[in-house]
Write a protein that holds these residues in place. Sequence first.
Motif, PDB file in Angstrom:
ATOM      1  N   ILE A 206     -29.910  25.487 -56.160  1.00  0.00           N
ATOM      2  CA  ILE A 206     -30.454  25.522 -57.156  1.00  0.00           C
ATOM      3  C   ILE A 206     -31.555  25.402 -57.366  1.00  0.00           C
ATOM      4  N   LEU A 207     -32.599  26.754 -58.095  1.00  0.00           N
ATOM      5  CA  LEU A 207     -33.757  26.753 -57.995  1.00  0.00           C
ATOM      6  C   LEU A 207     -33.837  26.831 -59.876  1.00  0.00           C
ATOM      7  N   PHE A 208     -34.859  25.799 -60.122  1.00  0.00           N
ATOM      8  CA  PHE A 208     -35.728  25.592 -61.263  1.00  0.00           C
ATOM      9  C   PHE A 208     -36.888  25.706 -61.021  1.00  0.00           C
ATOM     10  N   LEU A 209     -37.236  27.096 -62.178  1.00  0.00           N
ATOM     11  CA  LEU A 209     -38.725  28.031 -61.881  1.00  0.00           C
ATOM     12  C   LEU A 209     -39.125  28.047 -63.473  1.00  0.00           C
ATOM     13  N   GLY A 210     -40.345  26.907 -62.780  1.00  0.00           N
ATOM     14  CA  GLY A 210     -41.528  26.877 -64.163  1.00  0.00           C
ATOM     15  C   GLY A 210     -41.526  25.514 -64.804  1.00  0.00           C
ATOM     16  N   ARG A 211     -43.029  25.663 -65.567  1.00  0.00           N
ATOM     17  CA  ARG A 211     -43.398  24.660 -65.838  1.00  0.00           C
ATOM     18  C   ARG A 211     -42.965  23.235 -65.513  1.00  0.00           C
ATOM     19  N   ILE A 212     -43.878  22.029 -65.017  1.00  0.00           N
ATOM     20  CA  ILE A 212     -42.806  21.006 -65.334  1.00  0.00           C
ATOM     21  C   ILE A 212     -43.375  19.986 -66.434  1.00  0.00           C
ATOM     22  N   ALA A 228     -22.044  16.763 -60.583  1.00  0.00           N
ATOM     23  CA  ALA A 228     -22.138  17.631 -60.529  1.00  0.00           C
ATOM     24  C   ALA A 228     -22.400  17.047 -58.982  1.00  0.00           C
ATOM     25  N   LYS A 229     -23.068  16.899 -58.122  1.00  0.00           N
ATOM     26  CA  LYS A 229     -23.096  15.324 -56.694  1.00  0.00           C
ATOM     27  C   LYS A 229     -22.043  15.394 -56.615  1.00  0.00           C
ATOM     28  N   ARG A 230     -21.585  14.355 -57.446  1.00  0.00           N
ATOM     29  CA  ARG A 230     -20.822  13.419 -57.673  1.00  0.00           C
ATOM     30  C   ARG A 230     -18.760  13.752 -57.203  1.00  0.00           C
ATOM     31  N   ARG A 231     -19.738  15.082 -58.220  1.00  0.00           N
ATOM     32  CA  ARG A 231     -17.871  15.707 -57.950  1.00  0.00           C
ATOM     33  C   ARG A 231     -17.845  16.883 -56.912  1.00  0.00           C
ATOM     34  N   GLY A 232     -18.763  16.563 -56.058  1.00  0.00           N
ATOM     35  CA  GLY A 232     -18.755  17.612 -54.919  1.00  0.00           C
ATOM     36  C   GLY A 232     -19.070  18.786 -53.989  1.00  0.00           C
ATOM     37  N   ILE A 233     -20.506  19.342 -55.400  1.00  0.00           N
ATOM     38  CA  ILE A 233     -21.378  20.534 -54.977  1.00  0.00           C
ATOM     39  C   ILE A 233     -22.178  19.596 -53.282  1.00  0.00           C
ATOM     40  N   GLU A 234     -22.660  20.085 -52.693  1.00  0.00           N
ATOM     41  CA  GLU A 234     -23.316  20.403 -51.595  1.00  0.00           C
ATOM     42  C   GLU A 234     -24.735  21.140 -51.972  1.00  0.00           C
ATOM     43  N   HIS A 235     -25.100  21.289 -52.819  1.00  0.00           N
ATOM     44  CA  HIS A 235     -26.065  21.366 -52.565  1.00  0.00           C
ATOM     45  C   HIS A 235     -27.421  20.971 -53.146  1.00  0.00           C
ATOM     46  N   LEU A 236     -28.125  21.597 -53.064  1.00  0.00           N
ATOM     47  CA  LEU A 236     -30.018  20.553 -53.123  1.00  0.00           C
ATOM     48  C   LEU A 236     -30.373  21.401 -54.433  1.00  0.00           C
ATOM     49  N   LEU A 237     -31.458  20.660 -55.238  1.00  0.00           N
ATOM     50  CA  LEU A 237     -31.779  20.981 -56.507  1.00  0.00           C
ATOM     51  C   LEU A 237     -33.650  21.145 -56.072  1.00  0.00           C
ATOM     52  N   VAL A 238     -34.434  21.948 -56.035  1.00  0.00           N
ATOM     53  CA  VAL A 238     -35.797  22.694 -55.960  1.00  0.00           C
ATOM     54  C   VAL A 238     -36.009  22.712 -56.934  1.00  0.00           C
ATOM     55  N   ILE A 239     -37.366  22.652 -57.857  1.00  0.00           N
ATOM     56  CA  ILE A 239     -37.631  22.016 -58.646  1.00  0.00           C
ATOM     57  C   ILE A 239     -38.984  22.700 -58.560  1.00  0.00           C
ATOM     58  N   ALA A 240     -39.097  24.145 -58.916  1.00  0.00           N
ATOM     59  CA  ALA A 240     -40.878  24.124 -57.869  1.00  0.00           C
ATOM     60  C   ALA A 240     -41.413  24.828 -59.553  1.00  0.00           C
ATOM     61  N   GLY A 241     -43.035  24.030 -59.983  1.00  0.00           N
ATOM     62  CA  GLY A 241     -43.529  24.434 -61.096  1.00  0.00           C
ATOM     63  C   GLY A 241     -44.860  23.565 -60.844  1.00  0.00           C
ATOM     64  N   ASN A 242     -45.635  23.728 -61.739  1.00  0.00           N
ATOM     65  CA  ASN A 242     -47.198  22.639 -61.918  1.00  0.00           C
ATOM     66  C   ASN A 242     -46.535  21.284 -63.023  1.00  0.00           C
ATOM     67  N   ASP A 243     -47.749  20.195 -62.360  1.00  0.00           N
ATOM     68  CA  ASP A 243     -47.073  19.292 -63.548  1.00  0.00           C
ATOM     69  C   ASP A 243     -47.646  19.630 -64.313  1.00  0.00           C
ATOM     70  N   GLU A 244     -47.636  19.728 -65.564  1.00  0.00           N
ATOM     71  CA  GLU A 244     -48.750  20.564 -66.528  1.00  0.00           C
ATOM     72  C   GLU A 244     -49.574  18.862 -66.731  1.00  0.00           C
ATOM     73  N   PHE A 284     -28.412  30.046 -57.534  1.00  0.00           N
ATOM     74  CA  PHE A 284     -28.343  30.295 -59.287  1.00  0.00           C
ATOM     75  C   PHE A 284     -29.657  29.632 -59.199  1.00  0.00           C
ATOM     76  N   LEU A 285     -30.544  30.322 -60.567  1.00  0.00           N
ATOM     77  CA  LEU A 285     -31.874  29.954 -61.549  1.00  0.00           C
ATOM     78  C   LEU A 285     -30.871  28.949 -62.099  1.00  0.00           C
ATOM     79  N   ILE A 286     -31.474  27.995 -62.706  1.00  0.00           N
ATOM     80  CA  ILE A 286     -30.633  27.101 -64.122  1.00  0.00           C
ATOM     81  C   ILE A 286     -31.944  26.814 -64.355  1.00  0.00           C
ATOM     82  N   LEU A 287     -32.217  26.824 -65.948  1.00  0.00           N
ATOM     83  CA  LEU A 287     -33.412  26.838 -66.891  1.00  0.00           C
ATOM     84  C   LEU A 287     -32.896  26.014 -67.876  1.00  0.00           C
ATOM     85  N   PRO A 288     -32.806  24.261 -68.110  1.00  0.00           N
ATOM     86  CA  PRO A 288     -31.925  24.338 -69.282  1.00  0.00           C
ATOM     87  C   PRO A 288     -33.127  23.607 -70.566  1.00  0.00           C
ATOM     88  N   SER A 289     -33.893  24.579 -70.801  1.00  0.00           N
ATOM     89  CA  SER A 289     -35.534  24.074 -71.160  1.00  0.00           C
ATOM     90  C   SER A 289     -34.662  23.881 -72.962  1.00  0.00           C
TER      91      SER A 289
END
Length: 388
Positions: A206-212, A228-244, A284-289
């Motif tokens: 799963i991808l997050f794309l944006g400023r930290i 979600a991991k505890r519920r069984g998904i196998e995905h990793l989470l990638v957080i891509a963005g500048n640590d502002e 997929f992309l996720i944006l929880p802003s």
Amino acid sequence: MKILHITSGFAGIYGGIAHALNGLSMAQARQGHEVTVIAATKAGEEGITFKPQDVELVIIKQDIFNKVWNSHAASLRNVIRKRISEFDIIHIHGIWHHPSYVAANVARKMQKPFILSPHGSLAPWCLQYKRVKKKAYFELVQKRQLQHATLVHALTEAERGYIKKLVPDTIVKIVPNGIDIQPDLNENEIIEFRRKYPWIKVGRFILFLGRIHPKKGLDVLVKAFAGAKRRGIEHLLVIAGNDEIGWRSELEKLAWKCGVGKEIYFVGQIEGSEKRCMLETCDFLILPSYSEGFSMAILEAMAHAKPVIFSSGCDMSELINEGIGITANPNETEMEKAILELALNKELSKRMGRKARELVLRKYSWDIIANNVIDMYEEAIEIFRFRG
């Protein structure tokens, strides 16, 4: 038409405004307009500053006072004063910073029409963040700039509402952001990406794309992903963005506390083919802003035929109507539910992704959006002439 854009930081690390202006200015140049961008940037950013094709780029270095006044550049006023008479329209991107203040004042004094684009910065959450400083600045400076603008540019209907509530008598026009459809990745780009990220498996992250930044709701995302991991998904989470603002270390601590420290990867700012590969290979992309304008990250994901999960703080309601994304309030429970819905339903994910790309091609290419922006400029020029 001769167009002058004015902004502060003009590199990918500054997020959506810089990306949007880069795409818009190139689209306008492709259409035959004479386009200049004046940007106040920090020393040492020359290598990462956008260089839009066929666009004149004027870089003004920020000075020591930028610690007091965001993006302060003492020489900016003289540069704008010398050049402003050359242009038919002045388009100012962003608020709260020194370049927008200087540009608006010079344009008004030299009687040039100007458009001000807040890019989502007047949303309620944004006004509450550093509330005391912003309230004072808004009443003393920013409100008058909005009132003096020939018109104000909003990205969404929701943003138009925020602006009209604060400055009821201003004229607000809505034009969303756009996106350029990129060519297919070549073999060398794919090989280099796999060499750099050997742990990535296609469709398994799963991808997050944006400023930290606290605005982006990443604390909620870490907790929701852990659930979600505890519920069984196998995905990793990638957080891509500048640590502002140096928030990454707090998020890493939270990830380990939630038991997912090994499943979350912070990869820093990514651009070019590296970002395209990341978008191409994610699930997929996720944006929880907590607050977001018309997100460039969401448009980029859609262009790569990826579905999106976005919070109710994002002004992207059209995607729900088009069956492209899933929206959820920015809290742990609802975000976890949304993650599970997409991660465990591949057919739904693929169907949403196809619709997403179709919508981008039909409505959000920069060439289409640039035409709408030019229409807005022509209207602003007519309004300015009518006012005399």
